[in-house]
Design a protein around this motif. Structure first.
Motif, PDB file in Angstrom:
ATOM      1  N   ARG A   1      66.102  -4.041  64.450  1.00 39.41           N
ATOM      2  CA  ARG A   1      65.976  -3.286  62.922  1.00 39.41           C
ATOM      3  C   ARG A   1      65.799  -2.050  63.166  1.00 39.41           C
ATOM      4  O   ARG A   1      66.412  -1.181  62.052  1.00 39.41           O
ATOM      5  N   LEU A   2      65.121  -1.114  64.153  1.00 34.65           N
ATOM      6  CA  LEU A   2      65.018   0.421  64.782  1.00 34.65           C
ATOM      7  C   LEU A   2      66.648   0.444  65.991  1.00 34.65           C
ATOM      8  O   LEU A   2      66.621  -0.289  66.614  1.00 34.65           O
ATOM      9  N   TYR A   3      67.189   1.504  65.677  1.00 32.81           N
ATOM     10  CA  TYR A   3      68.409   1.953  67.033  1.00 32.81           C
ATOM     11  C   TYR A   3      68.292   3.954  67.142  1.00 32.81           C
ATOM     12  O   TYR A   3      67.675   3.974  66.176  1.00 32.81           O
ATOM     13  N   ASP A   4      68.291   3.531  67.912  1.00 27.97           N
ATOM     14  CA  ASP A   4      67.685   4.960  68.536  1.00 27.97           C
ATOM     15  C   ASP A   4      69.142   6.326  68.125  1.00 27.97           C
ATOM     16  O   ASP A   4      69.746   5.175  67.677  1.00 27.97           O
ATOM     17  N   LEU A   5      69.235   7.355  68.605  1.00 30.50           N
ATOM     18  CA  LEU A   5      70.371   8.121  68.067  1.00 30.50           C
ATOM     19  C   LEU A   5      71.540   8.071  69.944  1.00 30.50           C
ATOM     20  O   LEU A   5      72.749   7.348  68.627  1.00 30.50           O
ATOM     21  N   VAL A   6      71.416   7.366  70.049  1.00 28.13           N
ATOM     22  CA  VAL A   6      72.814   6.656  71.195  1.00 28.13           C
ATOM     23  C   VAL A   6      72.481   5.326  70.617  1.00 28.13           C
ATOM     24  O   VAL A   6      73.917   5.436  71.041  1.00 28.13           O
ATOM     25  N   GLU A   7      71.951   4.438  70.364  1.00 31.69           N
ATOM     26  CA  GLU A   7      72.259   3.397  70.195  1.00 31.69           C
ATOM     27  C   GLU A   7      73.308   3.265  69.110  1.00 31.69           C
ATOM     28  O   GLU A   7      74.060   2.402  68.694  1.00 31.69           O
ATOM     29  N   SER A   8      72.313   4.448  67.752  1.00 32.34           N
ATOM     30  CA  SER A   8      72.866   4.307  66.351  1.00 32.34           C
ATOM     31  C   SER A   8      74.584   4.121  65.875  1.00 32.34           C
ATOM     32  O   SER A   8      75.625   4.129  65.984  1.00 32.34           O
ATOM     33  N   ALA A   9      74.522   5.776  67.416  1.00 27.15           N
ATOM     34  CA  ALA A   9      75.893   6.331  67.747  1.00 27.15           C
ATOM     35  C   ALA A   9      77.169   4.938  68.138  1.00 27.15           C
ATOM     36  O   ALA A   9      78.160   4.956  67.861  1.00 27.15           O
ATOM     37  N   GLU A  10      76.460   4.123  69.166  1.00 28.34           N
ATOM     38  CA  GLU A  10      77.569   3.022  69.552  1.00 28.34           C
ATOM     39  C   GLU A  10      77.613   2.427  68.628  1.00 28.34           C
ATOM     40  O   GLU A  10      78.422   1.108  68.601  1.00 28.34           O
ATOM     41  N   TYR A  11      76.630   1.673  67.586  1.00 28.62           N
ATOM     42  CA  TYR A  11      77.044   0.461  66.443  1.00 28.62           C
ATOM     43  C   TYR A  11      77.670   0.970  65.849  1.00 28.62           C
ATOM     44  O   TYR A  11      77.902   0.177  65.515  1.00 28.62           O
ATOM     45  N   ILE A  12      77.756   1.855  65.206  1.00 28.36           N
ATOM     46  CA  ILE A  12      78.384   2.562  64.480  1.00 28.36           C
ATOM     47  C   ILE A  12      80.151   3.379  65.328  1.00 28.36           C
ATOM     48  O   ILE A  12      80.552   3.465  64.637  1.00 28.36           O
ATOM     49  N   GLY A  13      80.290   3.157  66.016  1.00 32.20           N
ATOM     50  CA  GLY A  13      81.387   3.334  67.092  1.00 32.20           C
ATOM     51  C   GLY A  13      81.738   4.776  66.976  1.00 32.20           C
ATOM     52  O   GLY A  13      82.903   5.435  66.836  1.00 32.20           O
ATOM     53  N   ILE A  14      80.481   5.771  67.045  1.00 28.75           N
ATOM     54  CA  ILE A  14      81.076   7.165  67.160  1.00 28.75           C
ATOM     55  C   ILE A  14      80.837   7.937  68.282  1.00 28.75           C
ATOM     56  O   ILE A  14      79.628   7.529  68.919  1.00 28.75           O
ATOM     57  N   PRO A  15      81.533   8.933  68.732  1.00 28.53           N
ATOM     58  CA  PRO A  15      80.288   9.646  69.609  1.00 28.53           C
ATOM     59  C   PRO A  15      78.857  10.218  69.514  1.00 28.53           C
ATOM     60  O   PRO A  15      78.742  10.454  68.229  1.00 28.53           O
ATOM     61  N   THR A  16      77.787  10.256  70.186  1.00 33.21           N
ATOM     62  CA  THR A  16      76.337  10.234  69.781  1.00 33.21           C
ATOM     63  C   THR A  16      76.528  11.692  68.980  1.00 33.21           C
ATOM     64  O   THR A  16      75.902  12.653  68.589  1.00 33.21           O
ATOM     65  N   THR A  17      77.774  13.361  69.637  1.00 29.24           N
ATOM     66  CA  THR A  17      77.940  14.285  69.357  1.00 29.24           C
ATOM     67  C   THR A  17      77.942  14.188  68.097  1.00 29.24           C
ATOM     68  O   THR A  17      77.654  15.571  67.545  1.00 29.24           O
ATOM     69  N   THR A  18      78.726  13.197  67.634  1.00 28.08           N
ATOM     70  CA  THR A  18      79.096  13.442  66.485  1.00 28.08           C
ATOM     71  C   THR A  18      78.827  13.000  65.184  1.00 28.08           C
ATOM     72  O   THR A  18      78.511  13.925  64.422  1.00 28.08           O
ATOM     73  N   LEU A  19      77.182  11.990  65.710  1.00 26.78           N
ATOM     74  CA  LEU A  19      76.284  12.117  65.123  1.00 26.78           C
ATOM     75  C   LEU A  19      75.034  12.766  64.851  1.00 26.78           C
ATOM     76  O   LEU A  19      74.720  13.193  64.080  1.00 26.78           O
TER      77      LEU A  19
END
Length: 69
Positions: free
Chosen positions: A8-26
């Motif tokens: 239910r909770l994603y860290d920054l890296v996992e969130s970026a991967e989940y929505i398909g964008i680079p971590t730097t973009t998020l």
């Protein structure tokens, strides 16, 4: 440990991967926007997370057509 599908909770890296964008973009979007941050963050013990439902809402609200400009 929960499987990625059931988290239910994603860290920054996992969130970026989940929505398909680079971590730097998020990171750029989260830390440089003056408007309300999307997706909306959550904090647990001072750590930054994103709720899966907020990530899904963010994806659903993205424009479906390329922006003109």
């Amino acid at each position: 440990m929960e499987s990625p599908k059931n988290k239910r909770l994603y860290d920054l890296v996992e969130s970026a991967e989940y929505i398909g964008i680079p971590t730097t973009t998020l990171t750029h979007q989260f830390f440089t926007k003056n408007q309300k941050t999307k997706p909306e963050p959550s904090y647990v013990g001072g750590r930054l997370f994103f709720k899966k439902k907020n990530l899904d809402r963010y994806i659903d609200e993205l424009p479906t057509q390329p922006m003109e400009g």
